[in-house]
Motif scaffolding. Structure first.
Motif, PDB file in Angstrom:
ATOM      1  N   ASN A   1       0.820  -1.219   0.000  1.00  0.00           N
ATOM      2  CA  ASN A   1       0.000   0.000   0.000  1.00  0.00           C
ATOM      3  C   ASN A   1       0.852   1.267   0.000  1.00  0.00           C
ATOM      4  OD1 ASN A   1      -2.477  -1.271  -0.173  1.00  0.00           O
ATOM      5  ND2 ASN A   1      -2.786  -1.359   2.027  1.00  0.00           N
ATOM      6  N   PRO A   2       1.829   1.423   0.907  1.00  0.00           N
ATOM      7  CA  PRO A   2       2.665   2.629   0.836  1.00  0.00           C
ATOM      8  C   PRO A   2       3.515   2.699  -0.417  1.00  0.00           C
ATOM      9  CG  PRO A   2       3.403   1.184   2.625  1.00  0.00           C
ATOM     10  CD  PRO A   2       2.078   0.655   2.163  1.00  0.00           C
ATOM     11  N   VAL A   3       3.901   1.549  -0.977  1.00  0.00           N
ATOM     12  CA  VAL A   3       4.660   1.572  -2.232  1.00  0.00           C
ATOM     13  C   VAL A   3       3.790   2.090  -3.375  1.00  0.00           C
ATOM     14  CG1 VAL A   3       5.728   0.103  -3.988  1.00  0.00           C
ATOM     15  CG2 VAL A   3       6.361  -0.167  -1.583  1.00  0.00           C
ATOM     16  N   ILE A   4       2.537   1.644  -3.417  1.00  0.00           N
ATOM     17  CA  ILE A   4       1.616   2.192  -4.419  1.00  0.00           C
ATOM     18  C   ILE A   4       1.435   3.687  -4.193  1.00  0.00           C
ATOM     19  CG2 ILE A   4      -0.811   2.210  -5.150  1.00  0.00           C
ATOM     20  CD1 ILE A   4      -0.816  -0.835  -4.746  1.00  0.00           C
TER      21      ILE A   4
ATOM     22  N   LEU B   1      -6.011   2.029   8.369  1.00  0.00           N
ATOM     23  CA  LEU B   1      -4.736   2.735   8.488  1.00  0.00           C
ATOM     24  C   LEU B   1      -3.736   2.249   7.438  1.00  0.00           C
ATOM     25  CD1 LEU B   1      -4.407   2.838  12.360  1.00  0.00           C
ATOM     26  CD2 LEU B   1      -4.645   4.817  10.845  1.00  0.00           C
ATOM     27  N   GLY B   2      -3.800   0.954   7.111  1.00  0.00           N
ATOM     28  CA  GLY B   2      -2.950   0.438   6.043  1.00  0.00           C
ATOM     29  C   GLY B   2      -3.475   0.799   4.675  1.00  0.00           C
ATOM     30  N   SER B   3      -4.795   0.754   4.515  1.00  0.00           N
ATOM     31  CA  SER B   3      -5.401   0.996   3.207  1.00  0.00           C
ATOM     32  C   SER B   3      -5.142   2.408   2.700  1.00  0.00           C
ATOM     33  CB  SER B   3      -6.905   0.733   3.280  1.00  0.00           C
ATOM     34  OG  SER B   3      -7.534   1.009   2.051  1.00  0.00           O
ATOM     35  N   ILE B   4      -5.283   3.403   3.585  1.00  0.00           N
ATOM     36  CA  ILE B   4      -5.149   4.788   3.115  1.00  0.00           C
ATOM     37  C   ILE B   4      -3.711   5.154   2.770  1.00  0.00           C
ATOM     38  CG2 ILE B   4      -7.194   5.542   4.384  1.00  0.00           C
ATOM     39  CD1 ILE B   4      -5.248   6.926   6.372  1.00  0.00           C
TER      40      ILE B   4
ATOM     41  N   ILE C   1      11.048   1.334   0.513  1.00  0.00           N
ATOM     42  CA  ILE C   1       9.785   1.748  -0.085  1.00  0.00           C
ATOM     43  C   ILE C   1       9.955   2.774  -1.203  1.00  0.00           C
ATOM     44  CG2 ILE C   1       7.653   3.033   0.426  1.00  0.00           C
ATOM     45  CD1 ILE C   1       7.467   1.352   2.997  1.00  0.00           C
ATOM     46  N   PRO C   2      10.795   3.820  -1.067  1.00  0.00           N
ATOM     47  CA  PRO C   2      10.938   4.765  -2.175  1.00  0.00           C
ATOM     48  C   PRO C   2      11.440   4.114  -3.465  1.00  0.00           C
ATOM     49  CG  PRO C   2      11.770   5.735  -0.154  1.00  0.00           C
ATOM     50  CD  PRO C   2      11.503   4.297   0.150  1.00  0.00           C
ATOM     51  N   ASP C   3      12.455   3.252  -3.364  1.00  0.00           N
ATOM     52  CA  ASP C   3      12.972   2.582  -4.567  1.00  0.00           C
ATOM     53  C   ASP C   3      11.923   1.644  -5.150  1.00  0.00           C
ATOM     54  OD1 ASP C   3      15.348   3.907  -4.295  1.00  0.00           O
ATOM     55  OD2 ASP C   3      16.462   2.197  -3.482  1.00  0.00           O
TER      56      ASP C   3
END
Length: 386
Positions: free
Chosen positions: A163-166, A248-251, A346-348
């Motif tokens: 989710n945070p990668v997207i 919290l994970g989804s958003i 995550i950024p890469d």
């Protein structure tokens, strides 16, 4: 930054180039299937709506079919109807034609039965595919991409990695001039104040809160209070204990850029950037809503391994779970488990996901497309069958 896509008359860009065969009502799904099974280059959209519903829901069916027909991944459209459905065929046909597309319409009760309609549809679709096949891909800016975002069959890894990668990939796309659409209002619950704080204006923030209130009232109308409740059985098996924890994970898919606008289910965004669309979380309805909103590609985070794609919008399945990547390898497109293992960040990973989205937008096939796991779709309804 460009991708290789199909230019459409209304200025949008297709990542695919199908002739769409759309069902106007549940009663003709078999006819649609018969046509598509015989003509390469076509794609279906079947559903369970279009008759014996409230005017509110018939209105949603009409708008959704127009949105689907206008999706840039369809070159042209054949609509199959029975002849006595509640769907407004004149409005749907004119709505799709307004996008600059050829639309043909076959009526089972007028042609004289399913077999004759299927035969006529096969010949018509063959001729339309021959025309569509002459259009070539061309370089188009990534600002033409409209990214739909979804998560499903979630576990504890979903909110930590995919989710945070997207969200990172969405930020990069928006900064390049593209559009991202975030749905799944049921998965805002408990975290809606965080998402509202993400809005570009106070008005947009309030609209996000209003969406959540409206979703909760739909549940309360049948005697259910979903706030503070449990997520799905699969989510619980994956280690998620409450709907708020899941939210919290989804958003995290929203990334960091401001939310520019809020739209109804299946409504085309009128602005660029990150937007929110009213929708449930279940795959058949939200994937349909994203496609009707004009998304030409979808990123789908999964923790346990959800298999669903969509008939004419490529859906990339992304996981941070090594278990899912190994056990569900025929459904997972991108394995990000190295982030959890410490060998990636995550950024890469977000940059790589955007690059893969561009490859798929340019014609690379997703696992769902390869396997054909794309057919079980539906339209979101709010009222009873009558």
């Amino acid at each position: 930054m460009d991708f290789m896509g199909y230019h459409r008359a209304d200025g949008s860009a297709g990542t695919r180039n199908y002739v769409g065969v759309l069902s106007a009502v549940v009663c003709v799904n078999e006819v649609v299937e018969a046509i598509v099974s015989q003509v390469q280059g076509t794609t279906r959209f079947t559903h369970h709506q279009g008759c014996c519903q409230t005017p509110l829901d018939i209105g949603i069916v009409n708008k959704t079919l127009i949105g689907l027909g206008c999706n840039p991944n369809l070159h042209s459209v054949v609509i199959i109807s029975l002849g006595c459905e509640s769907t407004s065929l004149t409005g749907v046909i004119e709505g799709i034609k307004a996008c600059g597309k050829r639309v043909e319409h076959l009526v089972v009760q007028e042609i004289g039965g399913a077999a004759r309609t299927a035969a006529a549809g096969i010949l018509l679709a063959q001729e339309m595919v021959a025309v569509a096949s002459r259009q070539a891909r061309m370089p188009l800016p990534v600002s033409k991409l409209v990214l739909g975002m979804k998560c499903g069959s979630s576990d504890t890894t979903s909110g930590l990695v995919p989710n945070p990668v997207i969200g990172v990939a969405s930020d990069l796309l928006v900064k390049a001039g593209g559009t991202s659409v975030l749905g799944e209002v049921t998965e805002f619950i408990g975290a809606e104040h965080i998402l509202a704080g993400h809005a570009a204006t106070e008005e947009v923030g309030q609209q996000i809160l209003d969406l959540v209130t409206r979703m909760e009232k739909r549940a309360m109308a049948v005697g259910e209070d979903i706030r503070g409740g449990q997520p799905t059985g699969g989510n619980i098996k994956g280690g998620l204990t409450t709907i708020e924890e899941k939210s919290l994970g989804s958003i995290a898919k929203a990334g960091t850029v401001p939310i520019q606008a809020v739209y109804e289910y299946g409504e085309h965004p009128a602005v660029k950037g990150l937007v929110v669309m009213d929708s449930p979380g279940r795959e058949p309805e939200i994937l349909t809503g994203l496609a009707a909103a004009g998304c030409n590609i979808i990123a789908f985070a999964t923790g346990r391994g959800a298999p669903q794609g969509f008939p004419f919008v490529p859906v990339l399945k992304i996981t941070g779970s090594r278990t899912a990547a190994e056990k569900m390898s025929d459904h997972i497109d991108i394995n990000l488990s190295e982030v959890i293992d410490g060998g990636d960040n995550i950024p890469d990973a977000g940059q790589r996901v955007l690059e893969e989205l561009i490859h798929v937008a340019s014609g690379a096939m997703t696992k769902a497309e390869i396997s054909g796991y794309t057919n079980s779709m539906d339209i979101y309804m709010r009222g009873p069958v009558i």
